[in-house]
Every structure is written in structure tokens, then in C-alpha cells.
Design a protein around this motif. Structure first.
Motif, short mmCIF file in Angstrom:
data_model
loop_
_atom_site.label_atom_id
_atom_site.label_comp_id
_atom_site.label_asym_id
_atom_site.label_seq_id
_atom_site.Cartn_x
_atom_site.Cartn_y
_atom_site.Cartn_z
N ILE A 1 1.05 -1.13 0.13
CA ILE A 1 -0.36 -0.02 -0.04
C ILE A 1 1.45 0.98 -0.44
O ILE A 1 0.36 1.82 -0.93
N PHE A 2 1.47 0.96 0.88
CA PHE A 2 2.75 2.76 0.38
C PHE A 2 3.36 2.69 -0.45
O PHE A 2 3.63 3.87 -0.53
N GLU A 3 4.56 1.61 -0.55
CA GLU A 3 4.35 1.78 -2.50
C GLU A 3 4.08 2.12 -3.29
O GLU A 3 3.85 3.18 -4.23
N VAL A 4 2.30 1.60 -3.49
CA VAL A 4 1.27 2.69 -4.38
C VAL A 4 1.53 3.16 -4.29
O VAL A 4 0.97 4.35 -5.16
N LEU A 5 0.88 4.31 -2.91
CA LEU A 5 0.58 5.89 -3.14
C LEU A 5 2.21 6.15 -3.16
O LEU A 5 1.08 7.54 -3.43
N GLN A 6 3.07 5.58 -2.97
CA GLN A 6 4.79 6.75 -2.76
C GLN A 6 4.25 7.07 -5.18
O GLN A 6 4.64 7.62 -5.72
N LYS A 7 4.20 5.76 -5.43
CA LYS A 7 4.00 5.84 -6.77
C LYS A 7 2.82 6.65 -7.54
O LYS A 7 2.95 7.65 -8.26
N ALA A 8 2.01 6.17 -6.80
CA ALA A 8 1.33 7.62 -6.83
C ALA A 8 0.91 8.96 -6.99
O ALA A 8 1.33 9.64 -7.87
N LEU A 9 1.86 9.24 -6.01
CA LEU A 9 2.20 10.81 -5.63
C LEU A 9 2.93 10.94 -6.61
O LEU A 9 2.68 12.12 -6.44
N ALA A 10 3.60 10.18 -6.93
CA ALA A 10 5.47 10.56 -7.59
C ALA A 10 4.85 10.94 -9.07
O ALA A 10 4.80 11.91 -9.96
N ARG A 11 3.49 9.88 -9.44
CA ARG A 11 3.27 9.82 -10.70
C ARG A 11 2.27 11.75 -10.77
O ARG A 11 2.34 12.28 -12.06
N SER A 12 1.65 11.60 -9.92
CA SER A 12 0.57 13.31 -9.45
C SER A 12 1.83 14.66 -9.36
O SER A 12 1.06 15.59 -10.48
N ARG A 13 2.58 14.32 -8.96
CA ARG A 13 3.39 15.18 -8.91
C ARG A 13 4.07 15.68 -9.97
O ARG A 13 3.93 17.25 -10.99
N ASN A 14 4.35 14.76 -10.77
CA ASN A 14 4.92 14.87 -12.09
C ASN A 14 4.19 15.59 -13.27
O ASN A 14 4.26 15.66 -13.93
N THR A 15 2.38 14.95 -13.05
CA THR A 15 1.58 15.08 -14.39
C THR A 15 1.45 16.54 -13.59
O THR A 15 0.63 17.35 -14.00
#
Length: 144
Positions: free
Chosen positions: A127-141
Motif C-alpha cells: 500500500i505504501f509503495e503504491v501510494l508513493q508511486k501514485a503521489l510521484a506520478r501525480s506530482r510529475n503530472t
């Protein structure tokens, strides 16, 4: 005692296999979803996390049912005991103590708890990994 370890180890391996299969799917789906550009990063985060956590909760419930079936097959719980309830209490490491295994199967409770503790921790890490990846992706977007 050996019989308890063999049964507990076998059920643990079945649950680890279930968990590994589901984790692989969850991570791959999350990775694939994050490849597309997102116009609303917050909605993307919600859309990723709700299904991720829901799938993991369903997976844990299935694993508890596997333990309940094992208790039933070997006759580990006292007559009339709720096997799913006992499996949930053991798996989640609550240990209420209102239901205890029959004497010949006393080790199954702690083995269930150890299996549940490890698999719940594994889910937390994913869950933490998926959250980190999703947050990183949303920041990049949002920076694009």
C-alpha cells in the motif's frame, strides 16, 4: 507437534502463494495505471488507493477462510466454535482468548497469528509503495 507445524506451514504457504499472486497483480495494475497522463491527480490517487486497499482486504479475508477451512479439516477448534471468527481473531493477532484450539492443535493459533502478521505487514508495504508511486506520478503530472 510435528503435525501442527506441517499443517500450519502448509496453510501458511498456501496463503503466501495467494498473497504473492494478488500482490503481483496489484502492483502491475498500479504501475500500468500510472503510465497514462492524469488531468486530476487527486482523483487519480483516490482511484488507485481505494481499489488497492479493497483488493487487499478481500485477499486477507480469503486467507482467513483458508485458515478456517484448515481448522475444520483437522478439527482444531472446539465443537460449536465459529471457525471464521476464530481464524480472524488469530490472523489479526487480536487473541481474545474466548475460543482456543483443542489441545492437540494448540500451535495452530500462534502459527495463524504469525502468518497473518507477516501478510498484513506485506500488504502495508505494498500500500505504501503504491501510494508513493501514485503521489510521484501525480506530482510529475502537475508539473507538466
Amino acid at each position: 507437534m510435528l503435525r501442527q507445524f506441517l499443517v500450519g506451514g502448509t496453510v501458511s504457504l498456501v496463503n503466501i502463494t495467494i498473497h504473492a499472486l494478488v500482490m503481483t497483480i496489484v502492483v502491475r495494475v498500479a504501475q500500468a495505471a500510472s503510465l497514462n497522463k492524469k488531468s486530476h491527480p487527486s482523483l487519480f490517487l483516490i482511484a488507485v488507493m481505494i481499489p488497492t486497499v479493497s483488493v487487499l482486504m478481500i485477499t486477507h479475508t480469503i486467507e482467513v477462510i483458508v485458515w478456517a477451512l484448515a481448522y475444520w479439516v483437522v478439527g482444531a477448534a472446539p465443537p460449536g466454535a465459529s471457525l471464521v471468527y476464530f481464524a480472524f481473531v488469530s490472523y489479526a493477532t487480536l487473541g481474545y482468548g474466548d475460543i482456543v484450539p483443542v489441545k492437540a492443535w494448540l500451535l495452530l493459533g500462534p502459527i495463524t497469528a504469525m502468518n497473518g502478521f507477516l501478510l498484513l505487514g506485506w500488504s502495508t508495504a505494498v500500500i505504501f509503495e503504491v501510494l508513493q508511486k501514485a503521489l510521484a506520478r501525480s506530482r510529475n503530472t502537475s508539473n507538466d
